[in-house]
Design a protein around this motif. Structure first.
Motif, short mmCIF file in Angstrom:
data_model
loop_
_atom_site.label_atom_id
_atom_site.label_comp_id
_atom_site.label_asym_id
_atom_site.label_seq_id
_atom_site.Cartn_x
_atom_site.Cartn_y
_atom_site.Cartn_z
N PRO A 82 15.00 3.01 -7.92
CA PRO A 82 14.05 2.80 -7.27
C PRO A 82 13.34 3.80 -6.15
CG PRO A 82 15.74 1.93 -6.44
CD PRO A 82 16.30 2.41 -7.40
N GLU A 83 12.17 3.73 -6.18
CA GLU A 83 11.21 4.92 -5.38
C GLU A 83 11.16 4.29 -3.91
OE1 GLU A 83 9.77 8.39 -4.79
OE2 GLU A 83 9.70 7.59 -7.08
N THR A 84 11.28 5.13 -3.09
CA THR A 84 11.03 4.81 -1.63
C THR A 84 9.90 4.82 -1.22
OG1 THR A 84 13.39 5.49 -0.95
CG2 THR A 84 12.10 5.24 0.78
N VAL A 85 9.33 3.73 -0.76
CA VAL A 85 7.93 3.69 -0.18
C VAL A 85 7.88 3.14 1.22
CG1 VAL A 85 6.97 3.40 -2.78
CG2 VAL A 85 7.58 1.41 -1.25
N THR A 86 6.44 3.32 1.92
CA THR A 86 6.19 2.67 2.84
C THR A 86 5.33 1.61 2.65
OG1 THR A 86 4.33 4.12 3.48
CG2 THR A 86 6.60 4.82 4.52
N THR A 87 5.05 0.67 3.66
CA THR A 87 4.11 -0.65 3.27
C THR A 87 3.51 -1.11 4.32
OG1 THR A 87 5.76 -2.20 3.75
CG2 THR A 87 5.87 -1.36 1.54
N ALA A 88 2.36 -1.72 4.13
CA ALA A 88 1.51 -2.11 5.21
C ALA A 88 0.89 -3.61 4.55
CB ALA A 88 0.01 -1.42 5.40
N LYS A 89 0.49 -4.44 5.59
CA LYS A 89 -0.12 -5.91 5.22
C LYS A 89 -1.48 -5.61 5.23
CE LYS A 89 3.76 -9.07 5.71
NZ LYS A 89 4.34 -10.30 6.08
N ASN A 111 -18.42 -8.26 11.56
CA ASN A 111 -17.98 -8.84 10.37
C ASN A 111 -16.54 -9.08 10.11
OD1 ASN A 111 -20.45 -8.59 9.05
ND2 ASN A 111 -20.31 -6.46 8.70
N GLN A 112 -15.98 -9.83 9.37
CA GLN A 112 -14.65 -10.42 9.34
C GLN A 112 -14.17 -9.67 7.98
OE1 GLN A 112 -12.47 -11.79 11.39
NE2 GLN A 112 -13.96 -12.03 13.01
N VAL A 113 -13.36 -8.84 7.94
CA VAL A 113 -13.04 -8.27 6.81
C VAL A 113 -11.50 -8.14 6.66
CG1 VAL A 113 -14.96 -6.34 7.20
CG2 VAL A 113 -12.89 -5.92 8.01
N VAL A 114 -11.00 -7.99 5.38
CA VAL A 114 -9.52 -7.80 5.21
C VAL A 114 -9.42 -6.07 5.01
CG1 VAL A 114 -7.88 -8.08 3.33
CG2 VAL A 114 -9.31 -9.86 3.91
N ALA A 115 -8.59 -5.63 5.91
CA ALA A 115 -8.56 -4.16 6.22
C ALA A 115 -7.14 -3.76 5.62
CB ALA A 115 -8.62 -3.96 7.37
N LEU A 116 -7.03 -2.42 5.00
CA LEU A 116 -5.89 -1.99 4.61
C LEU A 116 -6.20 -0.25 4.88
CD1 LEU A 116 -5.01 -2.96 0.94
CD2 LEU A 116 -3.72 -3.26 3.13
N SER A 165 1.67 1.72 1.42
CA SER A 165 0.46 2.43 2.23
C SER A 165 0.76 3.84 2.10
CB SER A 165 1.12 1.92 3.61
OG SER A 165 2.16 2.43 4.15
N SER A 166 1.74 4.37 1.36
CA SER A 166 1.57 5.98 1.21
C SER A 166 2.56 6.33 -0.06
CB SER A 166 2.44 6.81 2.38
OG SER A 166 3.62 6.11 2.60
N GLY A 167 2.24 7.30 -0.81
CA GLY A 167 2.75 7.73 -2.06
C GLY A 167 2.47 6.98 -3.02
N VAL A 168 1.10 6.45 -3.26
CA VAL A 168 0.88 5.52 -4.36
C VAL A 168 0.50 6.37 -5.78
CG1 VAL A 168 -0.12 3.89 -2.76
CG2 VAL A 168 -1.45 5.76 -3.75
N PHE A 169 0.27 7.61 -5.55
CA PHE A 169 0.02 8.53 -6.67
C PHE A 169 1.25 8.65 -7.67
CE2 PHE A 169 -3.16 9.75 -3.76
CZ PHE A 169 -4.26 9.74 -4.61
N LYS A 170 2.53 8.63 -7.23
CA LYS A 170 3.72 8.66 -7.85
C LYS A 170 4.40 7.27 -8.29
CE LYS A 170 6.51 8.30 -3.56
NZ LYS A 170 7.48 8.82 -2.83
N LEU A 171 3.58 6.20 -8.26
CA LEU A 171 3.95 4.82 -8.72
C LEU A 171 3.25 4.48 -10.06
CD1 LEU A 171 3.99 3.08 -5.46
CD2 LEU A 171 5.80 4.13 -6.61
N ARG A 172 4.19 3.47 -10.77
CA ARG A 172 3.47 3.04 -12.03
C ARG A 172 3.69 1.34 -11.92
NH1 ARG A 172 8.54 4.62 -13.45
NH2 ARG A 172 9.97 3.31 -14.76
N ASP A 189 -9.00 5.16 9.98
CA ASP A 189 -8.06 5.22 8.84
C ASP A 189 -8.00 4.20 7.98
OD1 ASP A 189 -6.96 7.57 9.86
OD2 ASP A 189 -5.90 6.69 11.15
N PHE A 190 -8.95 3.01 8.11
CA PHE A 190 -8.86 1.88 7.41
C PHE A 190 -10.09 1.72 6.42
CE2 PHE A 190 -6.17 0.83 11.17
CZ PHE A 190 -5.39 0.05 10.48
N VAL A 191 -9.94 0.90 5.55
CA VAL A 191 -11.01 0.44 4.64
C VAL A 191 -10.90 -0.88 4.40
CG1 VAL A 191 -9.52 0.86 2.50
CG2 VAL A 191 -11.97 1.29 2.28
N ALA A 192 -12.25 -1.54 4.29
CA ALA A 192 -12.46 -3.06 4.05
C ALA A 192 -11.95 -3.18 2.28
CB ALA A 192 -13.65 -3.60 4.59
#
Length: 376
Positions: free
Chosen positions: A41-48, A279-284, A345-352, A329-332
């Motif tokens: 398994p790949e070690t990753v960080t996450t965000a909600k 504006n109410q947005v869902v942010a990541l 939340s980080s290292g998405v380029f190494k995932l499949r 640092d966020f995007v809607a």
């Protein structure tokens, strides 16, 4: 002899067959291991994905302009005989800046004043005589005309002297002196820049489709490289009634206080017009987005059960999304993801898609709507 050669050939073929069999068994085992290999398994960080209230703003690039600004220039040709200005100082309206040589005009003025005095005496005498009908009305009118002509001639010379005595047309701060003592000036030669910088104007352009959303009085935030990390409050004070026919943009002007004169005319500024409501947005975090030519996506972290072993673990599922406005640092997220979803939340380029992961948020970077990097 032939029998010996035949035995040698058979022995050689036997050795080659034995080696080929051993190598085939090795390759077969390697293929089997490959098919049964499970990557760690790949070690990753996450965000909600969370809901936020963002200001509604219109962004533009602006240019600063003084409330009053002019390059003081010579109105008439002449030699500089006196300079009273000090570059960089604040002066009041009417302060003397420069004096051109007026010696010839002053001499002419004395002669004109003498002619005016004589014309006045003659006219007073004619006025006394007209009362006794000792002179004709025509002589009286001619005397009055000569008096006015002499006075006008003197006033013309006084105006020339006044034009060569150059004063500040308004209060403001002087720039760098552009002339020297004894210099012969031509008409229109620049002398010094004079700028009234408080308040200061911010001119910028907005697309015509945003015209219905703005009005005088709306708040505006100004940021500039000259004032890093600081926002200057301003308000829209004027909207050009005519749009640019080439770009279909509308010129807008905002006004900001500038008592300390830290903002200077001609400087570049970033402008944010603050619209009413939010504006109410869902942010990541923006680092959770995997950009691609065929569409942006995120990796959603989910609980998944292994069908072979029956054990449960975390795995990622690639989810395509449509992104909107970026803020710090966020995007809607416009569509494709619901609030509360946990994403990498980080290292998405190494995932499949479907890869097993292990969450470790001890090194999660801090995300902010107003980031301030240490090297900025």
């Amino acid at each position: 002899m032939k029998k010996r050669i035949l035995l040698s050939i058979l022995g050689l073929l036997l050795v080659i067959g034995l080696l080929a069999g051993i190598k085939g068994l090795q390759i077969f085992k390697m293929v089997g291991k490959k098919n049964s290999f499970v990557p760690p398994p790949e070690t990753v960080t996450t965000a909600k994905a969370h809901s936020e209230s963002w200001e509604r703003t219109l962004s533009a690039v602006g240019s600063l302009e003084a409330a009053q600004g002019v390059t003081v220039a010579a109105e008439l040709p002449g030699k500089v005989s006196r300079i009273d200005l000090t570059p960089g100082t604040w002066i009041q309206t009417g302060s003397l800046l420069l004096q051109q040589d007026t010696s010839s005009e002053e001499a002419q003025l004395k002669a004109a004043e003498a002619q005016a005095a004589l014309a006045k005496v003659n006219f007073e005498r004619l006025r006394q005589l007209i009362e006794t009908h000792a002179v004709s009305q025509a002589a009286y009118d001619e005397g009055e005309a000569k008096l006015r002509e002499a006075a006008a001639q003197a006033d013309t010379i006084r105006a020339t002297i006044a034009k060569k005595t150059i004063r500040a047309p308004f209060s403001g701060r002087l720039g760098i002196r552009l002339v020297n003592l004894g210099q012969i000036l031509k008409e229109g030669d620049p002398i010094v820049s004079l700028q009234a910088m408080d308040p200061i104007f911010i001119n910028f352009m907005l697309p015509q489709q945003d015209l219905a959303r703005i009005q005088p009085g709306l708040a505006v935030r100004i940021t500039s490289d000259a004032l890093p990390g600081e926002a200057i409050a301003a308000k829209i004070t004027a909207i050009n009634p005519q749009a640019d026919s080439a770009t279909r943009n509308v010129r807008v002007q905002a006004t900001a206080a500038n008592k300390d004169e830290r903002l200077h005319p001609g400087m570049f500024a970033s402008v944010a017009v603050v619209l009413p409501g939010k504006n109410q947005v869902v942010a990541l975090p923006a680092t959770a987005i995997l950009p691609a030519p065929y569409g942006d996506s995120v990796f959603v972290v989910e609980e998944r059960k292994d069908e072979k072993t029956g054990t449960s673990g975390l795995a990622v599922r690639q989810q395509f999304v449509r992104i909107g406005e970026k803020r710090g640092d966020f995007v809607a997220i416009v569509s494709g993801l619901d609030k509360g979803a946990t994403v990498v939340s980080s290292g998405v380029f190494k995932l499949r898609n479907g890869q097993s992961v292990v969450v470790d948020n001890t090194l999660t970077p801090k995300f902010s709507l107003t980031p301030k990097p240490n090297n900025s």
